[in-house]
Every structure is written in C-alpha cells, then in structure tokens.
Design an enzyme around this catalytic site. Structure first.
Site, PDB file in Angstrom:
ATOM      1  N   HIS A 159       0.783  -1.233   0.000  1.00  0.00           N
ATOM      2  CA  HIS A 159       0.000   0.000   0.000  1.00  0.00           C
ATOM      3  C   HIS A 159       0.810   1.276   0.000  1.00  0.00           C
ATOM      4  CE1 HIS A 159      -2.833  -3.110   0.510  1.00  0.00           C
ATOM      5  NE2 HIS A 159      -3.528  -2.324  -0.279  1.00  0.00           N
ATOM      6  N   GLU A 163     -10.148 -12.590  -7.385  1.00  0.00           N
ATOM      7  CA  GLU A 163      -8.798 -12.474  -6.819  1.00  0.00           C
ATOM      8  C   GLU A 163      -8.460 -13.649  -5.908  1.00  0.00           C
ATOM      9  OE1 GLU A 163      -8.370  -8.845  -4.589  1.00  0.00           O
ATOM     10  OE2 GLU A 163     -10.336  -9.008  -3.675  1.00  0.00           O
ATOM     11  N   ASP A 213      -3.876  -9.851  -5.675  1.00  0.00           N
ATOM     12  CA  ASP A 213      -4.180 -10.951  -4.764  1.00  0.00           C
ATOM     13  C   ASP A 213      -4.248 -12.289  -5.490  1.00  0.00           C
ATOM     14  OD1 ASP A 213      -4.333 -10.044  -2.046  1.00  0.00           O
ATOM     15  OD2 ASP A 213      -5.948  -8.737  -2.718  1.00  0.00           O
ATOM     16  N   CYS A 215      -8.153  -4.755 -12.541  1.00  0.00           N
ATOM     17  CA  CYS A 215      -7.771  -3.583 -11.742  1.00  0.00           C
ATOM     18  C   CYS A 215      -6.519  -3.852 -10.901  1.00  0.00           C
ATOM     19  CB  CYS A 215      -8.931  -3.121 -10.868  1.00  0.00           C
ATOM     20  SG  CYS A 215      -9.520  -4.390  -9.735  1.00  0.00           S
TER      21      CYS A 215
HETATM   22  C1  PEP Z   1      -5.932  -6.734  -6.369  1.00  0.00           C
HETATM   23  O1  PEP Z   1      -5.878  -7.548  -5.450  1.00  0.00           O
HETATM   24  O2  PEP Z   1      -5.439  -6.928  -7.504  1.00  0.00           O
HETATM   25  C2  PEP Z   1      -6.584  -5.417  -6.183  1.00  0.00           C
HETATM   26  C3  PEP Z   1      -6.763  -4.599  -7.189  1.00  0.00           C
HETATM   27  O3  PEP Z   1      -6.991  -5.078  -4.941  1.00  0.00           O
HETATM   28  P1  PEP Z   1      -6.019  -4.635  -3.739  1.00  0.00           P
HETATM   29  O4  PEP Z   1      -4.675  -4.307  -4.324  1.00  0.00           O
HETATM   30  O5  PEP Z   1      -6.669  -3.448  -3.108  1.00  0.00           O
HETATM   31  O6  PEP Z   1      -6.012  -5.828  -2.845  1.00  0.00           O
HETATM   32 MG    MG Z   2      -7.096  -7.424  -3.738  1.00  0.00          MG
END
Ligand code: PEP
Ligand code: MG
Length: 592
Positions: free
Chosen positions: A200, A442, A466, A513
C-alpha cells in the site's frame, strides 16, 4: 574527532523495488531518527518544574503543527480525521502522566522522558491480544516523535515534519496517516525499508505521483537526515550522497522522464485504440476522494476501483453512513457521466489499522478479511451499502465485492444490498433503478468457478495483486519473494484466460484492476488474452494508452496464444518482451 571534522561519507547506491515512477532529488528526512538522537540529560531537583513546563509547551506546539496540517485538508477527508485524532492523542493524560513521572522520579530531561514514556506505552500496547490496541502502538510512537521534534523547533539541524525545501522521506514503513501528514509538505520522494510494488505504500505513492523506492532494506541505517539523496523510482535505486557526475545524470534522466510524462499527458484526449483500431477502455484506481479529479485529468473513462477501505483507517469508530455518502457522492459527481465502481471495504490482510476490531490471527492474509469481515458485521456493512446506494442517485454507480471465494458469499451480499436499497427507498431517499453488483476475481476459487459466478455477478474484475498472491502462494508484501510474484506466470495467464472466456460466453464484462494493468508489456499480454477494460493508477493511463496505440490486437493475440503454451514465467515474459519491448523502449524505461 567532532562530527564536523569527520570526513564526509562516500556515495552509496541502495537497491530496492521501483514503487512509483520518476526521479526525485532532495535532502533526506529520516523518520524515527529523532528518537535515537534525542538528548538524554539527567536533571537536578530544581529543574523538575522547568522540564515539565518544557514538555507542556512541546505538547502545545505539536498540537498546533498537527492542526495546521489538518486545516489544509478538506474537513471530510479521512486524513483530516486522523490528524484530529493525533491532536487529541498528543494531549492524552496517560502519556502526560507517564512523562511527568519520568521527569519527577527518574530525573530525566523532558525529551528523554517523552522517548521513554512513549516507548514503554507502545511496547505495552504491542504486547496485548487485541489487534486494534496493538495497532495503536504505532500511533503512540508517531506522537512521541512529533513531540520530540516539537522540542527542537527553531534549533538548527532539528528534524521537523515541516520540511524545508525538496525533501525525501526515509522511513521503515509509511502508514496512510504518515502520508497524510506530509501531503502539504514539499516532500518530493519516499524511500521505505519494507514493501513491494503492490503494497500500500507503493500504491499511495503512485496515487500521489511521488517517486518512491520501496523494500529498500537498511535505508534508515545507511541514510542520515540531511544527506543528499536521489530516489530513482524507475530503476528502484537510491543514490545516497551522489557524486557530481551521478547527480548530473540523475537530473538529466529526471528531465527526460518529465518530458515523456508531459508529452503523454498532452495526448490524453486521443482515443484509446490499438494500432488496428480496436477500442479499449482505461479507467482509474483511486484510494482517496481527491484522486477523482486526478483521474479526470489523466483521461480516465471512469473509476474502475475505488478502494473504500481507506475511509476506515486510523479512526476509533467506523465512518457513519452520512459521512460515507457525502464522500461517495462527491466522487460520483466529479466523474459523472462516467461510471464509478465502489468496492466494498477490503479491510484485513495487509490493509492496516482500521476502526473495526479484528481478532488476532496467525495468517491475516488468509483470515477475516474483506467480504468475510463485512458479512460478520452486517450493521457496519449495511451503513456502507446504504451510503453507496444513495450515491447512485448522483451518477453511475457499480458495487464490487472483494475477496469473493464462494457463491454463497455473493448471495449473502445480494440479500444485504437488496435490504439496503429497500431501506433507502423506505426513507424516501433516491437511488438508481439498477445498481450492478460485481465481484473481484482475486481468490483462485472464484477463477475456478468463474462460469457459475458469471451467471450471478453483473461484472467481474481481475484483482491480480491478490490472485497472484493466492494462486502462487507468495505473500504480496514479501520483499524476498517478489521475484516469484510474476504476472507472466503461466498459471496466472491461464487463470486470466479462463475468466475472460467465461465472461465472453455469459456476456459478462470482465475488467482488470490489479497492478499488472499498468505494466505496458503485461497490459499487451492482457489485450491478447481478450481483456478490453483496464483500471490502473491514474498516472499510468497516458502511458498505457500510448503502448496500445503502438501494437495491433492481431500481434498481441499471437503472443498470448504462445504464452498459453509456455511453462515458465521467464518464457512468457521473454516472448512478450521480444515482440514488443523494442518499440516501447521509452515507456519501459520511463525516458524519452
Ligand atoms: C488486487 O488484489 O489486484 C486489487 C486490485 O486489490 P487490492 O490491491 O486493493 O487488494
Ligand atoms: Mg485485492
């Protein structure tokens, strides 16, 4: 030999992971350094009251500084609430009593007393079972550091968060609260010791368009506040005290990167087409409400992922329905008439501090996270859903559920969403006639059962961050395993292909995404595998649009078909790079 007589340390190059693109040059501000460097003076009985007064003055200064930063943010932002909470914590009685005891009974100067007292409280909190209280230990240390800096205010050489001139923040890790406190400072780059491209800190740095290197082990030990530092967010290097030649080279590369970014964003209004005229859709991933404007500026055709969990961080209580509604409405209105995909909160796993109490778990990534947590706290989830439902009256809203692993989870969410819609209507409040409910693919189970999900979900979005983590059993935050977490892994390629096929058969839109979408070579592979709808950090949109303009779908399909036959990530990556890297040189290196 005094510090000023010491010979200057030689230049060093530290290696980490490219977290956010661009080059930044500035003076280092090492967070956490004030604690180690704080004065440790024993005092006499006659100094006790003086030191207590100094402590109280430092509290006042720290609170004023925090309030000043908070005032620069909008009242409704998550960062604003975090900073307000910090203002209260700085004046907290438990900390003040402990500091006064250190001064009176241990006869320590005020700085030493603050360092000891905040350390002791943080250690006690870190040892308790309750994960919410455990997380608070981080906040106590943050407040302790702010107080220590407040003592030094005005003295030359003291590190303060009000940095002067372009500064590079060096930290072990940066919580969103740390980032929020810096948002209005001339911070031009970040270096953290932990993290990967999909962790993050990196996601936040890319959102704020600040060059960052993450996973740079030992950065705090090797860099001192005041050192000149180059953050190379393109190559994942950090140059410490660079030689004149290295500095010139970094400046020149930085200018080439800026020129390329400017050139790409000037062409933002061009249609997102491949060389052979196939239309793709490029949307933005956002974490903070303010990023919606950034998304528009970069030519996003809507928001493909709004990570709403950022609203829940660092607060004692979850945000109310009304607070959430106001924020969602603002984002939806900013993007109108383009769609906004609101992802229900994905708290847990590596998603830090939250106002929801989570039980201690051996393995939080496999624990009570995202939709599992939401279903375990239906009242909190219903507030969240009603806020989303109400926002749908102001523009096109889609609701997306993270970490779905079974059909029964999706069905339970459907029931709660219907309930939320009925409640909103009963109150006489407006909402859209139809709100699409989709899932993130995911968890490998969702990819395996994708034909069944395709029949019940309105849309599906590949969360490859994920999906890679769970399919390959590689912790997404692990620096040492980052080499295994490849989006080119044949297992991932095949999973994506089967999700896209199911979407085609059942006429359900499939988008992506995960961070894979913002890597030019991986994005072309996705195109060849059949993906047409991409969501990524706003700043990457112009670059990916340009990459697509330079390749044809026909070529991408040939390489994707090969990729389906290869057995290793290296073979897949090599095939994609061989076909496309030469014509994408500038986009891949980030330089014109
Ligand atoms: C992912 O897991 O690819 C995703 C877009 O969600 P996050 O990165 O918020 O877990
Ligand atoms: Mg994710």
């Amino acid at each position: 030999m005094s510090a000023s007589e010491r010979p200057p340390s030689p230049p060093e190059k530290l290696r980490g992971i490219a977290g956010s693109p661009g080059l930044a040059i500035g003076k280092a501000v090492v967070l956490g350094a004030s604690r180690a460097a704080c004065p440790r003076r024993s005092i006499g009985a006659t100094d006790v009251e003086v030191e207590i007064r100094r402590f109280q003055e430092a509290v006042g200064r720290a609170q004023n500084e925090l309030r000043e930063v908070a005032q620069k943010l909008t009242d409704r932002s998550a960062e604003h609430s975090i900073l307000e909470a910090y203002v209260l914590m700085a004046g907290d009685d438990v900390l003040a009593d402990a500091v006064r005891r250190q001064i009176r009974h241990e006869r320590r100067c005020a700085e030493w007393a603050v360092a000891e007292a905040s350390d002791a409280i943080a250690k006690r909190l870190a040892a308790v079972d309750d994960p919410y209280l455990r997380e608070r230990s981080h906040d106590v240390l943050f407040i302790g550091d702010r107080l220590l800096r407040a003592f030094g205010a005005g003295k030359p050489g003291a590190a303060t968060l009000h940095v002067e001139g372009p500064s590079i923040v060096i930290a072990h890790d940066l919580s969103p609260a740390d980032t929020a406190a810096m948002i209005n400072e001339p911070v031009v780059g970040f270096v953290t010791e932990v993290g990967t491209r999909t962790s993050h800190t990196a996601i936040m740095a890319r959102a704020l368009e600040i060059p960052a290197v993450v996973g740079c082990t030992d950065a705090i030990a090797r860099i001192q506040t005041g050192d000149l530092v180059v953050v190379d967010g393109l190559r994942g290097h950090v140059l410490v005290r660079p030689a004149a030649l290295e500095l010139d080279e970094a400046r020149a590369r930085g200018e080439r990167h800026t020129a390329l970014s400017r050139e790409l964003s000037e062409s933002r209004d061009r249609a997102p087409l491949t060389q052979d005229g196939v239309r793709v859709t490029l949307r933005a991933n956002v974490e903070l409400p303010a990023e919606a404007i950034l998304a528009r500026d970069h030519g996003a055709e809507g928001i493909g992922l709004y990570r709403t969990e950022f609203l829940y961080i660092d607060r004692t209580e979850p945000p109310t329905e009304e607070q959430q509604f106001e924020i969602f409405r603002a984002v939806v209105e900013t993007m109108r008439p383009m769609p906004v995909t609101l992802r229900t909160f994905d708290i847990g796993g590596d998603k830090f501090i939250s106002s929801l109490k989570l039980p201690p778990e051996m393995n939080p990534m496999l624990g009570l996270r995202a939709v599992r947590l939401a279903l375990s706290q239906p009242d909190v989830f219903l507030d969240h859903l009603r806020a989303m439902v109400r926002a749908s009256a102001f523009g096109e809203v889609r609701i997306m559920v993270p970490m779905i692993a079974s059909l029964s989870e999706l069905r339970q969410v459907r029931v709660l969403l219907d309930q939320a819609i009925a409640q909103v209507r009963e109150r006489g409040q407006k909402c859209a006639d139809h709100i699409p409910l989709g899932i993130m693919v995911e968890v490998p189970a969702a990819a395996v059962l994708v034909d069944l999900f395709a029949q019940e979900a309105s849309f599906m979005s590949l969360g490859t961050n994920d999906l890679i983590q769970y399919a390959l059993a590689v912790d997404r935050t692990s620096r040492s395993l980052a080499y295994l977490a490849s989006p080119f892994d044949p297992a991932i390629v095949r999973l994506i292909r089967s999700v896209v096929r199911a979407g085609e058969s059942w006429e359900r839109p499939v988008s992506i995404c995960g961070a894979m979408a913002s890597d030019p070579l991986a994005a072309i592979l996705l195109l060849g595998l059949g993906v047409r709808d991409f969501s990524m950090e706003a700043a990457a949109i112009p670059e990916i649009k340009e990459a697509f303009r330079r390749v044809s779908l026909a070529e991408a399909e040939v390489v994707a078909a090969d990729a389906m036959r290869f057995g290793t990530a290296e073979e897949v990556e090599h095939a994609v790079a061989e076909a496309f890297a030469p014509r994408l040189y500038d986009l891949l290196t980030g330089e014109r």
